[in-house]
Design a protein around this motif. Structure first.
Motif, PDB file in Angstrom:
ATOM      1  N   UNK A   1      -4.618  -1.222   6.635  1.00 10.92           N
ATOM      2  CA  UNK A   1      -4.401  -2.343   5.539  1.00 10.92           C
ATOM      3  C   UNK A   1      -5.282  -3.445   5.841  1.00 10.92           C
TER       4      UNK A   1
ATOM      5  N   UNK B   1      10.758   5.341   5.387  1.00 14.72           N
ATOM      6  CA  UNK B   1       9.703   5.146   4.318  1.00 14.72           C
ATOM      7  C   UNK B   1       8.844   3.912   4.540  1.00 14.72           C
ATOM      8  N   UNK B   2       9.161   2.873   5.271  1.00 17.77           N
ATOM      9  CA  UNK B   2       8.517   1.738   5.611  1.00 17.77           C
ATOM     10  C   UNK B   2       7.974   1.710   6.894  1.00 17.77           C
ATOM     11  N   UNK B   3       6.786   1.775   7.389  1.00 15.08           N
ATOM     12  CA  UNK B   3       6.558   1.366   8.680  1.00 15.08           C
ATOM     13  C   UNK B   3       5.979   0.049   8.815  1.00 15.08           C
TER      14      UNK B   3
ATOM     15  N   UNK C   1      -5.867  15.745   1.833  1.00 17.80           N
ATOM     16  CA  UNK C   1      -6.595  15.901   0.502  1.00 17.80           C
ATOM     17  C   UNK C   1      -6.984  14.680  -0.028  1.00 17.80           C
TER      18      UNK C   1
ATOM     19  N   UNK D   1      -2.163  19.215  -2.338  1.00 17.17           N
ATOM     20  CA  UNK D   1      -3.051  20.035  -1.461  1.00 17.17           C
ATOM     21  C   UNK D   1      -3.615  21.159  -2.113  1.00 17.17           C
TER      22      UNK D   1
ATOM     23  N   UNK E   1      -5.158  18.996   5.282  1.00 13.31           N
ATOM     24  CA  UNK E   1      -4.182  17.704   5.819  1.00 13.31           C
ATOM     25  C   UNK E   1      -4.515  16.541   5.074  1.00 13.31           C
TER      26      UNK E   1
ATOM     27  N   UNK F   1       0.908  -1.149  -0.101  1.00 19.23           N
ATOM     28  CA  UNK F   1      -0.005   0.058   0.045  1.00 19.23           C
ATOM     29  C   UNK F   1       0.798   1.169   0.107  1.00 19.23           C
TER      30      UNK F   1
ATOM     31  N   UNK G   1       0.585   5.761   0.057  1.00 19.66           N
ATOM     32  CA  UNK G   1      -0.231   6.815   0.281  1.00 19.66           C
ATOM     33  C   UNK G   1       0.564   8.011   0.570  1.00 19.66           C
ATOM     34  N   UNK G   2      -0.097   9.334   0.679  1.00 19.90           N
ATOM     35  CA  UNK G   2       0.791  10.542   0.923  1.00 19.90           C
ATOM     36  C   UNK G   2      -0.027  11.085   2.397  1.00 19.90           C
TER      37      UNK G   2
ATOM     38  N   UNK H   1       5.277  10.871   1.035  1.00 24.31           N
ATOM     39  CA  UNK H   1       4.898   9.524   0.342  1.00 24.31           C
ATOM     40  C   UNK H   1       5.284   8.291   1.389  1.00 24.31           C
ATOM     41  N   UNK H   2       4.361   7.523   1.709  1.00 21.39           N
ATOM     42  CA  UNK H   2       4.545   6.290   2.703  1.00 21.39           C
ATOM     43  C   UNK H   2       4.207   5.393   1.870  1.00 21.39           C
ATOM     44  N   UNK H   3       5.102   4.074   1.812  1.00 21.17           N
ATOM     45  CA  UNK H   3       4.951   2.905   1.436  1.00 21.17           C
ATOM     46  C   UNK H   3       5.095   1.862   2.125  1.00 21.17           C
ATOM     47  N   UNK H   4       3.892   0.990   2.138  1.00 15.90           N
ATOM     48  CA  UNK H   4       3.971  -0.235   3.103  1.00 15.90           C
ATOM     49  C   UNK H   4       4.031  -1.484   2.267  1.00 15.90           C
TER      50      UNK H   4
ATOM     51  N   UNK I   1       0.302  13.850   5.272  1.00 12.92           N
ATOM     52  CA  UNK I   1       0.865  15.235   5.630  1.00 12.92           C
ATOM     53  C   UNK I   1       1.186  15.391   6.931  1.00 12.92           C
ATOM     54  N   UNK I   2       2.165  16.056   7.202  1.00  8.77           N
ATOM     55  CA  UNK I   2       2.791  16.247   8.743  1.00  8.77           C
ATOM     56  C   UNK I   2       2.058  17.260   9.206  1.00  8.77           C
TER      57      UNK I   2
END
Lengths: 212, 217
Positions: free
Chosen positions: B35, B26-28, B70, B130, B68, A88, A90-91, A101-104, A93-94
């Motif tokens: 999910x 970048x990946x959590x 969008x 945004x 925030x 997954x 998505x973007x 952009x975050x990629x999981x 916003x902090x």
């Protein structure tokens, strides 16, 4: 489906070693998601190509294709990606307004990696082939000078390429070197064609090449 | 089993392998809240977000929600609606307002992209999408104006007709400007606010002009 049901009842005996066989047989665990993954993309392309046969209305065709492309973008980004391959993006916003952009990627577990082989193949094929088709349409529209369709084709290319790019970045998982990715991908393909059955058994201890 | 305690492993056994560690920035972790949710949850969540943003445009207050969280669904729906309503019904069914339809699309999206580039070049700290989101959602008042104008045009033509439409368009135009500046102005440095707002003014002015000068054949 009937055959799978019969197999399930036959294997109800406590035979734990057979679990991977069962999982291997159920190749598509999310038939609805797989169907919709391909449905919107293919029908957008089909509508674009055949719009002259259905109706002579430019507007109707434009709106239909655009809506199909939007639904496809949303469903591939939000639904089929996480159901079929566990990825997954998505973007986010902090607090201070910066977007990133975050990629999981879902961690590969032995039970899952076997059953989703076919799904993953369908997913990636659908993801890669359709933007290529839209690129072909771009050139054909440009050279046949039907410029009012160009807006639609550009929208199609950008939506589908965005999904493709996002999922490639998810799959790369932080590895930025394209050469290494290609090399490992090709070696995976070689292993797969050499010994498909052995490769899919999760029992290959420690040799977890298969990271979905 | 006494002999087992004497077993020792030599220190120089090579341990090799390949570990790919995803970059943690970048990946959590597998975020199970989004999910794993059902498809229906995803749809409802997105629909609610879109509805909330429409409400925010109708009652503009200074808030961060539009920025925030969008999404571009609202702009797409509004753009398609506006373009459909701006079609001229022509006698010749072959070219049934095709160019005008694509024209509205190009103006809206190209205009929004240009404004965003302008505000980024002026040093604003707002991200690309945004800004597109805000500009797209703030077309809502003008879409309402278009609807009203089309209804008014069903009555007989004349100067009164025109004055009514002019009034409606001007009111909705100011509403759009107020709504978008409420969201966008904060992201600009103070001495550049006018420079950033001026293209927004032009953008909505062009759309209002298209609405005002629309006449069904």
């Amino acid at each position: 489906m009937k055959q799978a049901l019969v197999d399930d009842t036959e294997d109800v005996s406590l035979d734990f070693g057979n679990e991977e066989e069962l999982a291997f047989r159920k190749k598509i665990r999310h038939p609805l998601a797989t169907f919709f993954h391909l449905f919107f993309r293919v029908s957008a392309i089909v509508t674009y190509v055949c719009c002259d046969w259905f109706s002579r209305s430019f507007v109707g065709c434009f709106v239909t294709v655009l809506l199909l492309l939007s639904f496809d973008f949303w469903s591939v980004k939000n639904v089929t990606g996480r159901l079929l391959v566990g990825l997954r993006w998505w973007n986010h916003i902090d607090e201070d307004g910066k977007g990133r952009w975050i990629f999981e990627a879902r961690k590969a577990s032995p039970q899952r990696s076997v059953a989703t082989e076919a799904e993953a193949r369908i997913f990636w094929l659908g993801l890669v082939i359709c933007p290529l088709i839209w690129t072909v349409f771009f050139f054909s529209t440009l050279f046949s000078l039907k410029l009012e369709w160009l807006a639609l084709v550009i929208a199609g290319i950008s939506l589908q390429a965005a999904n493709l790019y996002g999922y490639i970045l998810c799959k790369m998982g932080g590895e930025r070197d394209i050469g290494k990715i290609t090399a490992s991908f090709l070696s995976q393909m070689v292993f797969q064609t050499a010994s498909p059955r052995d490769f899919q058994k999760p029992g290959l201890k420690g040799l977890e090449i298969h990271k979905h | 089993f006494a002999g087992l305690s004497d077993i020792s492993i030599s220190q120089d056994i090579p341990v090799e392998g390949e570990i790919t560690i995803p970059m943690t920035s970048h990946i959590r972790e597998f975020d199970s809240s989004t999910l794993n949710e059902s498809v229906q949850n995803t749809i409802m969540r997105d629909l609610k977000a879109v509805g909330k943003k429409f409400m925010h445009v109708l009652y503009p207050r200074k808030s961060n929600t539009l920025l925030r969280d969008w999404d571009l669904w609202g702009p797409l729906i509004l753009c398609v609606t506006l373009a459909l309503m701006l079609q001229r019904s022509s006698v010749d069914s072959e070219k049934d307002g095709g160019p005008q339809f694509a024209e509205v699309f190009v103006i809206v999206w190209f205009g929004a992209v240009t404004i965003t580039l302008n505000s980024k070049l002026l040093g604003g700290n707002i991200s690309f999408f945004q800004s597109l989101c805000v500009l797209g959602y703030c077309i809502l008042p003008l879409t309402v104006a278009m609807l009203v104008c089309r209804l008014v045009l069903l009555a007989e033509q004349g100067p009164i007709n025109f004055m009514v439409r002019l009034f409606v368009v001007i009111v909705m135009f100011t509403w759009s400007i107020v709504a978008s500046t409420a969201f966008l102005a904060d992201s600009q440095p103070p001495n550049r606010k006018a420079l950033a707002i001026y293209p927004v003014f032009l953008f909505y002015f062009v759309i209002s002009w298209m609405i005002l000068t629309f006449t069904p054949q």
